[in-house]
Design a protein around this motif. Structure first.
Motif, PDB file in Angstrom:
ATOM      1  N   LEU A 137       0.630  -1.145   0.090  1.00  0.00           N
ATOM      2  CA  LEU A 137       0.029   0.078  -0.030  1.00  0.00           C
ATOM      3  C   LEU A 137       0.945   1.291   0.129  1.00  0.00           C
ATOM      4  O   LEU A 137       0.543   2.291  -0.708  1.00  0.00           O
ATOM      5  N   ALA A 138       1.939   1.276   0.816  1.00  0.00           N
ATOM      6  CA  ALA A 138       2.867   2.656   0.860  1.00  0.00           C
ATOM      7  C   ALA A 138       3.255   2.815  -0.444  1.00  0.00           C
ATOM      8  O   ALA A 138       3.600   3.898  -1.038  1.00  0.00           O
ATOM      9  N   CYS A 139       3.986   1.733  -1.153  1.00  0.00           N
ATOM     10  CA  CYS A 139       4.806   1.784  -2.192  1.00  0.00           C
ATOM     11  C   CYS A 139       3.579   2.058  -3.408  1.00  0.00           C
ATOM     12  O   CYS A 139       3.853   2.748  -4.403  1.00  0.00           O
ATOM     13  N   LEU A 140       2.642   1.461  -3.538  1.00  0.00           N
ATOM     14  CA  LEU A 140       1.450   1.827  -4.341  1.00  0.00           C
ATOM     15  C   LEU A 140       1.281   3.523  -4.560  1.00  0.00           C
ATOM     16  O   LEU A 140       0.940   3.879  -5.434  1.00  0.00           O
ATOM     17  N   ARG A 141       0.924   3.720  -2.904  1.00  0.00           N
ATOM     18  CA  ARG A 141       0.527   5.282  -3.008  1.00  0.00           C
ATOM     19  C   ARG A 141       1.559   6.173  -3.878  1.00  0.00           C
ATOM     20  O   ARG A 141       1.458   7.109  -4.388  1.00  0.00           O
ATOM     21  N   ASP A 142       3.076   5.874  -3.732  1.00  0.00           N
ATOM     22  CA  ASP A 142       4.011   6.511  -4.314  1.00  0.00           C
ATOM     23  C   ASP A 142       3.928   6.054  -5.922  1.00  0.00           C
ATOM     24  O   ASP A 142       4.199   7.148  -6.514  1.00  0.00           O
ATOM     25  N   ILE A 143       3.664   5.001  -6.379  1.00  0.00           N
ATOM     26  CA  ILE A 143       3.564   4.834  -7.657  1.00  0.00           C
ATOM     27  C   ILE A 143       2.292   5.588  -8.321  1.00  0.00           C
ATOM     28  O   ILE A 143       2.481   6.145  -9.577  1.00  0.00           O
ATOM     29  N   ILE A 144       1.129   5.648  -7.491  1.00  0.00           N
ATOM     30  CA  ILE A 144       0.136   6.442  -8.190  1.00  0.00           C
ATOM     31  C   ILE A 144       0.462   7.926  -8.044  1.00  0.00           C
ATOM     32  O   ILE A 144       0.151   8.465  -9.222  1.00  0.00           O
ATOM     33  N   ALA A 145       1.096   8.605  -7.403  1.00  0.00           N
ATOM     34  CA  ALA A 145       1.761   9.759  -7.484  1.00  0.00           C
ATOM     35  C   ALA A 145       2.427   9.896  -8.827  1.00  0.00           C
ATOM     36  O   ALA A 145       2.511  10.941  -9.222  1.00  0.00           O
ATOM     37  N   GLU A 146       3.278   9.057  -8.844  1.00  0.00           N
ATOM     38  CA  GLU A 146       4.480   9.207 -10.084  1.00  0.00           C
ATOM     39  C   GLU A 146       3.732   9.047 -11.446  1.00  0.00           C
ATOM     40  O   GLU A 146       4.049   9.795 -12.353  1.00  0.00           O
ATOM     41  N   ARG A 147       2.534   8.201 -11.515  1.00  0.00           N
ATOM     42  CA  ARG A 147       2.015   7.981 -12.925  1.00  0.00           C
ATOM     43  C   ARG A 147       0.718   8.572 -13.086  1.00  0.00           C
ATOM     44  O   ARG A 147      -0.052   8.353 -14.196  1.00  0.00           O
ATOM     45  N   GLY A 148       0.134   9.431 -11.971  1.00  0.00           N
ATOM     46  CA  GLY A 148      -1.231  10.172 -12.175  1.00  0.00           C
ATOM     47  C   GLY A 148      -2.192   9.131 -12.045  1.00  0.00           C
ATOM     48  O   GLY A 148      -3.227   9.506 -12.872  1.00  0.00           O
ATOM     49  N   TRP A 149      -2.119   8.267 -11.527  1.00  0.00           N
ATOM     50  CA  TRP A 149      -3.498   7.356 -11.379  1.00  0.00           C
ATOM     51  C   TRP A 149      -4.213   7.786 -10.294  1.00  0.00           C
ATOM     52  O   TRP A 149      -4.102   8.657  -9.353  1.00  0.00           O
ATOM     53  N   PRO A 150      -5.600   7.426 -10.466  1.00  0.00           N
ATOM     54  CA  PRO A 150      -6.535   7.942  -9.529  1.00  0.00           C
ATOM     55  C   PRO A 150      -6.030   7.545  -8.153  1.00  0.00           C
ATOM     56  O   PRO A 150      -5.521   6.630  -7.884  1.00  0.00           O
ATOM     57  N   PRO A 151      -6.566   8.564  -7.096  1.00  0.00           N
ATOM     58  CA  PRO A 151      -6.010   8.285  -5.751  1.00  0.00           C
ATOM     59  C   PRO A 151      -6.623   6.900  -5.128  1.00  0.00           C
ATOM     60  O   PRO A 151      -7.637   6.534  -5.218  1.00  0.00           O
ATOM     61  N   LEU A 152      -5.668   6.366  -4.033  1.00  0.00           N
ATOM     62  CA  LEU A 152      -6.203   5.497  -3.321  1.00  0.00           C
ATOM     63  C   LEU A 152      -6.603   5.851  -2.037  1.00  0.00           C
ATOM     64  O   LEU A 152      -5.890   6.588  -1.273  1.00  0.00           O
ATOM     65  N   ILE A 153      -8.015   5.596  -1.490  1.00  0.00           N
ATOM     66  CA  ILE A 153      -8.462   6.101  -0.407  1.00  0.00           C
ATOM     67  C   ILE A 153      -8.842   5.019   0.669  1.00  0.00           C
ATOM     68  O   ILE A 153      -8.982   3.762   0.057  1.00  0.00           O
ATOM     69  N   TRP A 154      -9.123   5.325   1.927  1.00  0.00           N
ATOM     70  CA  TRP A 154      -9.692   4.194   2.774  1.00  0.00           C
ATOM     71  C   TRP A 154     -10.571   4.879   3.664  1.00  0.00           C
ATOM     72  O   TRP A 154     -10.672   5.911   3.937  1.00  0.00           O
ATOM     73  N   THR A 155     -11.766   4.260   3.573  1.00  0.00           N
ATOM     74  CA  THR A 155     -12.987   4.559   4.387  1.00  0.00           C
ATOM     75  C   THR A 155     -13.463   3.468   5.265  1.00  0.00           C
ATOM     76  O   THR A 155     -13.256   2.230   4.922  1.00  0.00           O
ATOM     77  N   ARG A 156     -13.946   3.755   6.390  1.00  0.00           N
ATOM     78  CA  ARG A 156     -14.605   2.897   7.273  1.00  0.00           C
ATOM     79  C   ARG A 156     -15.593   1.791   6.570  1.00  0.00           C
ATOM     80  O   ARG A 156     -15.529   0.561   6.903  1.00  0.00           O
ATOM     81  N   ALA A 157     -16.331   2.566   5.725  1.00  0.00           N
ATOM     82  CA  ALA A 157     -17.330   1.654   5.098  1.00  0.00           C
ATOM     83  C   ALA A 157     -17.069   0.887   4.060  1.00  0.00           C
ATOM     84  O   ALA A 157     -17.345  -0.625   3.857  1.00  0.00           O
TER      85      ALA A 157
END
Length: 142
Positions: A51-71
């Motif tokens: 997950l940590a690495c994926l957030r960095d990759i998302i930022a580099e590649r301009g992909w949609p953000p990864l979020i977390w919600t309780r629901a």
């Protein structure tokens, strides 16, 4: 020392790819952490690293953000309203953490060294950051 995103291990990148694949398969629904771990066949620590690495990759590649919600758990999100709700929630959480740091560490330090140059400078800077975070946390489109 390089930033965390610049010192990713190959295994973290593989875990990120696995997590991304599992989350894309689950779209538009999200997955709770335990579900993500089971579906990816990764250990909890591997999922965290992914997950940590994926957030960095998302930022580099301009992909949609990864979020977390309780629901919904972890999911990719492109909805501006949902993203703003998530961002404000994270800022409020960080503001609470930040205030506890000020009251629990910095204020007692200031009481011990009331004339200390460092602590005076620290308090000035932290008050500025707290004010900025508070303005963001109180933001609404209404």
């Amino acid at each position: 020392m390089p930033r965390a995103s610049e010192r990713r291990s190959p295994s973290a990148e593989r875990h990120a790819d696995t997590v991304r694949f599992v989350l894309f398969e689950a779209r538009p629904a999200g997955l709770a952490f335990a579900q993500l771990s089971r579906a990816s066949a990764l250990s909890p620590s591997q999922v965290r690293a992914g997950l940590a690495c994926l957030r960095d990759i998302i930022a580099e590649r301009g992909w949609p953000p990864l979020i977390w919600t309780r629901a919904d758990g972890y999911k990719f999100c492109s909805d501006p309203v949902e993203l703003q709700v998530y961002e404000v929630a994270v800022i409020r959480e960080k503001l609470t953490e930040f205030r506890r740091f000020i009251t629990g560490v910095v204020a007692p330090h200031a009481a011990l060294q009331p004339k200390g140059r460092w602590v005076k400078h620290l308090i000035t800077q932290l008050n500025s950051v707290e004010s900025t975070l508070e303005m963001i946390a109180d933001y609404s489109d209404a």
